[in-house]
Design an enzyme around this catalytic site. Sequence first.
Site, PDB file in Angstrom:
ATOM      1  N   CYS A  98      38.015  37.420  29.340  1.00  0.00           N
ATOM      2  CA  CYS A  98      39.062  38.992  29.681  1.00  0.00           C
ATOM      3  C   CYS A  98      38.330  40.097  30.352  1.00  0.00           C
ATOM      4  O   CYS A  98      38.488  40.168  31.613  1.00  0.00           O
ATOM      5  CB  CYS A  98      39.663  39.416  28.403  1.00  0.00           C
ATOM      6  SG  CYS A  98      41.057  39.959  28.999  1.00  0.00           S
ATOM      7  N   ARG A 132      51.513  45.335  31.327  1.00  0.00           N
ATOM      8  CA  ARG A 132      50.880  44.289  30.181  1.00  0.00           C
ATOM      9  C   ARG A 132      50.674  43.154  30.094  1.00  0.00           C
ATOM     10  O   ARG A 132      52.494  43.138  29.587  1.00  0.00           O
ATOM     11  CB  ARG A 132      49.934  45.199  28.646  1.00  0.00           C
ATOM     12  CG  ARG A 132      49.070  46.252  28.911  1.00  0.00           C
ATOM     13  CD  ARG A 132      48.197  46.116  28.223  1.00  0.00           C
ATOM     14  NE  ARG A 132      47.440  45.941  27.006  1.00  0.00           N
ATOM     15  CZ  ARG A 132      46.194  45.736  28.167  1.00  0.00           C
ATOM     16  NH1 ARG A 132      45.856  47.421  28.534  1.00  0.00           N
ATOM     17  NH2 ARG A 132      45.241  45.067  27.553  1.00  0.00           N
ATOM     18  N   HIS A 195      41.629  34.538  24.631  1.00  0.00           N
ATOM     19  CA  HIS A 195      41.814  35.401  23.407  1.00  0.00           C
ATOM     20  C   HIS A 195      41.927  34.306  22.427  1.00  0.00           C
ATOM     21  O   HIS A 195      42.083  32.902  23.178  1.00  0.00           O
ATOM     22  CB  HIS A 195      41.382  36.910  23.154  1.00  0.00           C
ATOM     23  CG  HIS A 195      41.515  38.009  24.068  1.00  0.00           C
ATOM     24  ND1 HIS A 195      39.936  38.055  23.898  1.00  0.00           N
ATOM     25  CD2 HIS A 195      42.207  38.573  24.428  1.00  0.00           C
ATOM     26  CE1 HIS A 195      39.741  39.425  25.388  1.00  0.00           C
ATOM     27  NE2 HIS A 195      41.221  39.220  25.722  1.00  0.00           N
TER      28      HIS A 195
END
Length: 243
Positions: A98, A132, A195
């Site tokens: 990320c 997001r 993640h």
Amino acid sequence: MSKRPSKPIHILQLYPRDMNIYGDTGNLLVLQRRLERYGYEPVVHSYNPGDAFPDDIDIILGGGGQDSGQNKIQDDLIAISPRLHDLADGDTPMLVICGLYQLFGHFFETHDGTRIKGIDLLDVTTYGRSERLIGNIHTHSRLFGDIVGYENHSGQTFLGTSATPLAEVILGAGNNVEDTHEGAMYRHVIGSYLHGSLLPKNPAIADYLIHHAVKKKYGEEIEKQLNDSLADQARAVAIKRPR
Ligand code: GLN
């Protein structure tokens, strides 16, 4: 009785103070344990801004972070960029997640227009958007099969012609909302938005990093086949989860 000579594999953890969220440390733990089980001695170096960059590095790991964390480390990352390029071009395996995936590219322009410079190691460019991209993600890769994890980013990443996508998205967003790619690869460098942590549920990627490190350093293949049934079960559950 004579002790078996130890075979160290040096892992450099990039910026664990500022770039390490949503369980990214789990990636380090998986590499340590698997290396031990394969008969190698993992030696971990934590690298934070201003530290001396170790001479002997076999695997590099980097995690995600807030935009503010990326701002904090950017000057130092630019300073160590020649070392990272040398290692990447010498086929040292690396995994960056990320926030550091974004900064291994050309730049990350955040949603307020601030440009955080990257190191041009991956041919990718990232633009922050107001929306997001958050949730569980399931992708499929030619090299690794199904890959599962969790994503949370405002940056949307676009690949240039010399980057290869890591995977294609089945559920979730991945690099951006316009194409179906997730992550990018260059030589043995893997950038990904996942993640979760990534490696506990996707041990094939851990073994890819270990295989290339061990081969480069000792000219050896990893021998023992580990029992990954728990990881397989975790992956099967994660694949069934809604976004
Ligand atoms: N700050 C970056 C973004 O929001 C990276 C986030 C992350 O590492 N999870 O896109």
